[in-house]
Structures are given as structure tokens and as C-alpha cells.
Design a protein around this motif. Structure first.
Motif, PDB file in Angstrom:
ATOM      1  N   LEU A 105       0.874  -1.261  -0.075  1.00  0.00           N
ATOM      2  CA  LEU A 105      -0.064   0.040  -0.114  1.00  0.00           C
ATOM      3  C   LEU A 105       0.972   1.264   0.058  1.00  0.00           C
ATOM      4  O   LEU A 105       0.693   2.097  -0.750  1.00  0.00           O
TER       5      LEU A 105
ATOM      6  N   GLY B  51      -3.357   0.204   7.873  1.00  0.00           N
ATOM      7  CA  GLY B  51      -4.079  -0.043   6.491  1.00  0.00           C
ATOM      8  C   GLY B  51      -5.665  -0.014   6.625  1.00  0.00           C
ATOM      9  O   GLY B  51      -6.320  -0.255   5.716  1.00  0.00           O
ATOM     10  N   THR B  54      -7.326   2.262   4.173  1.00  0.00           N
ATOM     11  CA  THR B  54      -7.048   2.129   2.520  1.00  0.00           C
ATOM     12  C   THR B  54      -8.102   2.710   1.649  1.00  0.00           C
ATOM     13  O   THR B  54      -9.431   2.124   1.927  1.00  0.00           O
ATOM     14  N   LYS B  60      -5.474   2.059  -7.755  1.00  0.00           N
ATOM     15  CA  LYS B  60      -4.401   1.566  -6.659  1.00  0.00           C
ATOM     16  C   LYS B  60      -4.904   1.703  -5.306  1.00  0.00           C
ATOM     17  O   LYS B  60      -4.975   2.845  -4.908  1.00  0.00           O
ATOM     18  N   PRO B  61      -4.481   0.363  -4.463  1.00  0.00           N
ATOM     19  CA  PRO B  61      -4.698   0.873  -3.084  1.00  0.00           C
ATOM     20  C   PRO B  61      -3.738   1.691  -2.511  1.00  0.00           C
ATOM     21  O   PRO B  61      -2.687   1.390  -2.539  1.00  0.00           O
ATOM     22  N   THR B 114      -8.346  -3.241  -0.368  1.00  0.00           N
ATOM     23  CA  THR B 114      -6.892  -3.814  -0.904  1.00  0.00           C
ATOM     24  C   THR B 114      -7.242  -5.124  -1.961  1.00  0.00           C
ATOM     25  O   THR B 114      -6.949  -5.376  -2.890  1.00  0.00           O
ATOM     26  N   ALA B 133      -0.327  -9.467  -0.847  1.00  0.00           N
ATOM     27  CA  ALA B 133      -1.122  -8.060  -1.077  1.00  0.00           C
ATOM     28  C   ALA B 133      -1.743  -7.427   0.058  1.00  0.00           C
ATOM     29  O   ALA B 133      -1.856  -6.179   0.242  1.00  0.00           O
ATOM     30  N   LEU B 134      -2.109  -8.288   0.988  1.00  0.00           N
ATOM     31  CA  LEU B 134      -2.615  -7.847   2.398  1.00  0.00           C
ATOM     32  C   LEU B 134      -1.756  -7.583   3.359  1.00  0.00           C
ATOM     33  O   LEU B 134      -2.142  -7.384   4.475  1.00  0.00           O
ATOM     34  N   ASN B 137      -2.335  -4.525   5.525  1.00  0.00           N
ATOM     35  CA  ASN B 137      -3.484  -4.546   6.194  1.00  0.00           C
ATOM     36  C   ASN B 137      -3.763  -5.393   7.830  1.00  0.00           C
ATOM     37  O   ASN B 137      -3.770  -6.604   7.484  1.00  0.00           O
TER      38      ASN B 137
END
Ligand code: FAD
Ligand code: SF4
Ligand code: FES
Ligand code: FES
Lengths: 341, 170
Positions: A105, B51, B54, B60-61, B114, B133-134, B137
Motif C-alpha cells: 500500500l 491499513g 485504505t 491502486k490501493p 485492497t 497484497a494484504l 492490512n
């Protein structure tokens, strides 16, 4: 809500305009790229610019060129760098380093220029305002004692950028542009041994691009020690790049330690030792010891300084074995996800 | 101390054009929650570490707590409020509900945004890709396993729906 202190926001569209504002406003103005370091520091009152000059509208800072070597605009996000397969193949260490900065992120906004200029870190400094006040602040800001080394006249906050060691190992240079002049500086000379004043960059200069020469016969890698596998700042890192002839004899090498001092540490001794040799076990072992002598970790990060120093030879070992061609993928996965002390 | 100057900002939030007068020192998170009363986006650490905040910026996150609102001029912002299609929950929302992908729910808006961006890039991600990806978060409740299973399940649902819409046998 944790508010940002008030500031004036200016978003120029060219480097020359940004440089002009920096010159006119002086040190009360700061550049902001992704803001993932600066805005968090501002919320904690660590940095207090009155004017923020945003770089995000300057298109030229987002360019990539690989016509001869590789030139990266300072405003490229780490996320976009990671999507570039040719960088992964040609500048593996940089690509690996970018991939372990913060979180996916954050990497969507965090830039390479911001990563190079990242503020140094210290467990007595990366705290909220009340916490810092309770210890009477410290040398880095508003105080007169360094709580990590009380006899030190210099701040010992830790260089925590992941990409800088990798870039130094690849022989990168950066272009610094001010309203009146322009210069190119080797990344190895960009930093200085003072956590409060860690960059050779003048406060009126914009870092516009990273310049990498074509790399023939070089292989590179980046190994990072952190407590959490998911994301954490480095508490030790090893960036290694080696140039070999067809037979595996080393023609040139640069080994750099990150996060064990106020600046990334390039070892000339390791280069001298490695040139003309092959990466056999004994040579790798000895290089680990040479690098360990250089590390000066202190008690101002996660995990203990003794342990971080002890890990230097191991990490140099992993890096050089990888460059020799050993399959260390499992080890990399295990270390990246299970660093602990 | 008086606040920063107010500035006119144009952005598109969940497919709706918006013009707001915002304090120049506000983050996107503050503008979403306070000026646009879109409180579905949560504030946790407000320092980039959790996160919870987000949202998607141009697909895009990104973390809205460390993004100046003024940096979002003309951007397309997607928040949790835009995820469902009127009364029809998004497959990710259904999957999270069915598989225990949430408990207290505080991390969920961020997780969902996300995950949405991930599935738009990678229709059938591996577990490793979902984890990666996470990874920004954080969740204090679920232990992550159910979150990952929920994303996998949603990926299958989305693929099946698309296949049947295209008249392809799955
Ligand atoms: C939770 C969290 C985890 C993180 N983990 C890591 C990590 O593991 N490794 C790591 O390296 N970093 C980490 N970071 C720090 C940060 O996200 C990255 O270093 C990022 O690359 C900084 O880039 P930016 O564009 O956001 O910088 P900004 O915050 O915009 O700027 C950082 C500094 O650089 C200066 N600057 C920016 N661009 C220029 C330029 N072009 N010329 C001159 N000066 C410039 C700014 O004035 C400022 O002083 C983390 C941050 C957070 C919040
Ligand atoms: S190293 Fe010393 S002076 Fe520098 S931030 Fe830490 S405590 Fe402060
Ligand atoms: S609130 Fe933005 S990352 Fe925690
Ligand atoms: S469900 Fe409670 S934090 Fe994730």
C-alpha cells in the motif's frame, strides 16, 4: 484524529520552479514526494516545515530511461519500479530492496527519491511529542543529549533506507538541481556520519534522478534483517554486487551494510580483498568478517546491537553464496518471513 | 493556531464528481470522513502502519492517512461505500460475511478495498499473492486465515459469474 500541523502547500510543475521556491523560502520549506515518511514525521512533530513543495505534478520526475544504463526519475513510485521486469533482471539488488520497503500500500505512493532521502530513525526520536518531551528531547531535535550515546556530540540515528545500500552497491549516482547550479554526486558520497544531518544534499537542492551505468558482468542482491516478515524497517541489511569474468574471477565488487550506522557503509577493504579471487567458501567467510568489523549498531532500533552485529557475517554469506549461484531461495523465504532474535 | 488556508478540490468519489472546499493541510482520510461524511473508511494508527484507511486512488490501493487531499485533484477515489452495487453486495463482501473474514470489522473496509484491487489485477491469485497484497492490512481479530479464504472464495465467485455471463461452461 491525528492532525497535520498547518502549512502552505505549493505544487509546481517543473523542477526549476521547485528549485526556485526552495531558494526563496529557505529551510522552512521542504519537498514532499510520496509523503509516507515526511507526513508521518509531521504528525509526530518531528519535522515542522511551514511550506510543503509537492513534487507530484512534475512529470519529468516520473521518467525511466534505459537507453544507456538506467536513469530513474526521483518521483517514480517503488510500486512502479517493481513492475519493471527489466530492472529486476539487470539491477536485481535494487529491485529486491524496493520490494521490501514498507508495505504494498505504501509502495504505491512512496518514491525512490523519498527513499534515498528518508529521515534517519531512532527509538528515542520516532515517538510522539509528549514522549519526547518527557525525556527532554534529544540532539536530533530540540535537545542537547543523545540518549543512545550520552557522551556523543553527534546524533547516532540509523540510516534506514532499503534502496540506498542497493544503489551504492550498483555504483549509482544522483543528480541534484538547485536554482543556480546542478551537480552529480556518487550515492556513496551522498550520506554523512551524522544522524541529524545525514545528507550531503544542500537544503535548496532537488534530487531529480538516479543514474546507473550499464552493468556488464555484474550480479547483485539485497538481504534484509527485520523482526516482522510482513513489513518492518531494516535493522541490518547487506547489499552486494559483484562483477566477474567468464571464469568466475572477481573483477570488481561492492558490499554495503545498511541500518547499522547513520549512513550506509561501503567497504573498500572488502572490494580490495575480493578482486582477483573466486567466491569459494573461505573467501566468502573472510568477507563476512571484514564486513562485521565495519558495523556499528547501537541500542536504538528493534533487537539488540550484539545480535545485529553477529548477523552480519551470516547475511554476507547468504548474499555472496547467492551471487555465486547457490540456490538460496528457501533460505531467503525463511529469513524474510521469520527474522527474530 | 489557525488552520491552513481553504482550497477548492475536485475529485471523483465512487463515480460521483465532487467539489469540496478543504483545508490544505488535510489528508484524504480527513476529507472523506469529515467533509464528505464518508465514515466507512476507518482511522487506526494514522501513521501508515495499519491499513484501516485504505482506499483506491486511480485503481491502486493507497493509505488515505498519509495522502494529502490536495494530491488527489481530479483523481478517481473508491471507498467502501461504493463497493456494493446498490443492494447487491460485492462478492468480496459476501465471502467475508460467509467465511468469517471479519469479526469486529474495523480492518474490513481497508481489507476489502485492497482485495478488490488485487482481484482486478489477478483474477485467481495464489495464497502467497493474497498474503503479500494484504500484508499492509493489519487485523487484530481473525488471525488472517479466514480473510485469505474469503478472498479466494470471492475470486472463484467472480470468475464463475463472468464465465456464465459470457456463456462459457466452467
Ligand atoms: C509503516 C511504514 C513502514 C515503512 N517501512 C520502510 C522500510 O521498510 N524501508 C524503508 O526504506 N522505508 C520504509 N518506510 C518509509 C517510507 O515509506 C519510504 O522510505 C518511502 O520510500 C519514502 O518515500 P516518499 O516518497 O514517501 O518520501 P517523502 O515522505 O515524500 O519524503 C521523505 C524525505 O525525502 C525528501 N525528498 C523526497 N523527495 C525528494 C527529492 N526528489 N529531492 C530531495 N528531497 C526529497 C523529503 O523532503 C523528506 O525529507 C516506511 C514507512 C511507514 C509509514
Ligand atoms: S541517536 Fe541520539 S540524538 Fe539521535 S535521535 Fe537517537 S537519541 Fe536522539
Ligand atoms: S490509519 Fe492509515 S494506515 Fe493506519
Ligand atoms: S476484524 Fe477486527 S481488526 Fe480485523
Amino acid at each position: 484524529m491525528m492532525r497535520l500541523p498547518p502549512f502552505r502547500y505549493i505544487a509546481p510543475t517543473s523542477v526549476s520552479e521547485a528549485a526556485k521556491i526552495l531558494k526563496e523560502e529557505g529551510p522552512c520549506a521542504m519537498l514532499v514526494a510520496g509523503g509516507t515518511d515526511l507526513l508521518a514525521n509531521m504528525k509526530r512533530g518531528q519535522q515542522t516545515p511551514e511550506i510543503l513543495i509537492s513534487l507530484s505534478n512534475i512529470k519529468s520526475l516520473h521518467d525511466v530511461s534505459n537507453s544507456s544504463g538506467l536513469t530513474l526519475g526521483a518521483g517514480l513510485t517503488l510500486g512502479s519500479l517493481l513492475e519493471n521486469d527489466s530492472i529486476r533482471d539487470s539491477h536485481t539488488g535494487l529491485w529486491q530492496a524496493a520490494g521490501v520497503v514498507a508495505t504494498p500500500l505504501l509502495r504505491n505512493t512512496a518514491t525512490i527519491g523519498g527513499n534515498i532521502c528518508l529521515d534517519t530513525r531512532c527509538s528515542y526520536y520516532n515517538q510522539n511529542e509528549d514522549w519526547r518531551k518527557a525525556i527532554n528531547n534529544c540532539l536530533k531535535k530540540d535537545g542537547d543529549t543523545c540518549w543512545v550515546a550520552t557522551t556523543s556530540k553527534t546524533c547516532r540515528a540509523v540510516s534506514s533506507t532499503d534502496t540506498a545500500p542497493a544503489l551504492i552497491s550498483l555504483g549509482a549516482r544522483v543528480r541534484l538541481v538547485s536554482a543556480d547550479a546542478e551537480r552529480i554526486v556518487e550515492m556513496k558520497d551522498l550520506y554523512q556520519d551524522d544522524g541529524a544531518n545525514y545528507l550531503q544534499r544542500h537544503s535548496n537542492e532537488v534530487l531529480t534522478e538516479v543514474i546507473l551505468e550499464p552493468l556488464v558482468g555484474w550480479r547483485s542482491t539485497y538481504w534484509k534483517l527485520r523482526r516482522r516478515g510482513s513489513f518492518d524497517f531494516p535493522i541490518l541489511s547487506v547489499a552486494a554486487a559483484v562483477q566477474t569474468d567468464g571464469g568466475g574471477t572477481i573483477e570488481d565488487a561492492r558490499i554495503v551494510l545498511g541500518a547499522v550506522s547513520s549512513l550506509p557503509l561501503l567497504s573498500t577493504e572488502a572490494t580490495e580483498f575480493l578482486v582477483g579471487k573466486k567466491l569459494d567458501d573461505d573467501v566468502i567467510e573472510e568477507t563476512g568478517h571484514i564486513m562485521a568489523k565495519l558495523a556499528k549498531p547501537r541500542g536504538n532500533t528493534d533487537l539488540t546491537p550484539i545480535w545485529r552485529k553477529k548477523m552480519v557475517p551470516s547475511f554476507v554469506n547468504h548474499a555472496l553464496r547467492e551471487l555465486r549461484g547457490d540456490d538460496v531461495r528457501e533460505l531467503r523465504k525463511r529469513i524474510a518471513h521469520q527474522a527474530r532474535g | 493556531m489557525s488552520g491552513s488556508k481553504k482550497v477548492q478540490l475536485h475529485l471523483n468519489v465512487n463515480n460521483e464528481d465532487m467539489h469540496v472546499l478543504v483545508e490544505s493541510s488535510k489528508t484524504l482520510l480527513e476529507v472523506l470522513r469529515e467533509d464528505l461524511t464518508l465514515t466507512g473508511t476507518k482511522h487506526g494508527c494514522e501513521l501508515g502502519e495499519c491499513g484501516a484507511c485504505t482506499v483506491l486512488k486511480d485503481g491502486k490501493p493507497v493509505l488515505s492517512c498519509l495522502l494529502l487531499a490536495l494530491e488527489c485533484e481530479d483523481a478517481q477515489i473508491e471507498t467502501i461505500e461504493g463497493l456494493a452495487d446498490k443492494d447487491q453486495l460485492h462478492p468480496l463482501q459476501l465471502a467475508f460475511a460467509q467465511h468469517g473474514g471479519l469479526q469486529c470489522g474495523y480492518c474490513t473496509p481497508g481489507m476489502l478495498m485492497t482485495a478488490k484491487a488485487l482481484l482486478e489485477n489477478e483474477a485467481r491469485p495464489t495464497r502467497a499473492q493474497i498474503r503479500e497484497a494484504l500484508s499492509g492490512n493489519l487485523c487484530r481479530c481473525t488471525g488472517y486465515q479466514q480473510v485469505i479464504e474469503s478472498v479466494e472464495e470471492a475470486a472463484i465467485t467472480i470468475e464463475e459469474t463472468e464465465n456464465s455471463a459470457a456463456g462459457v461452461k466452467s
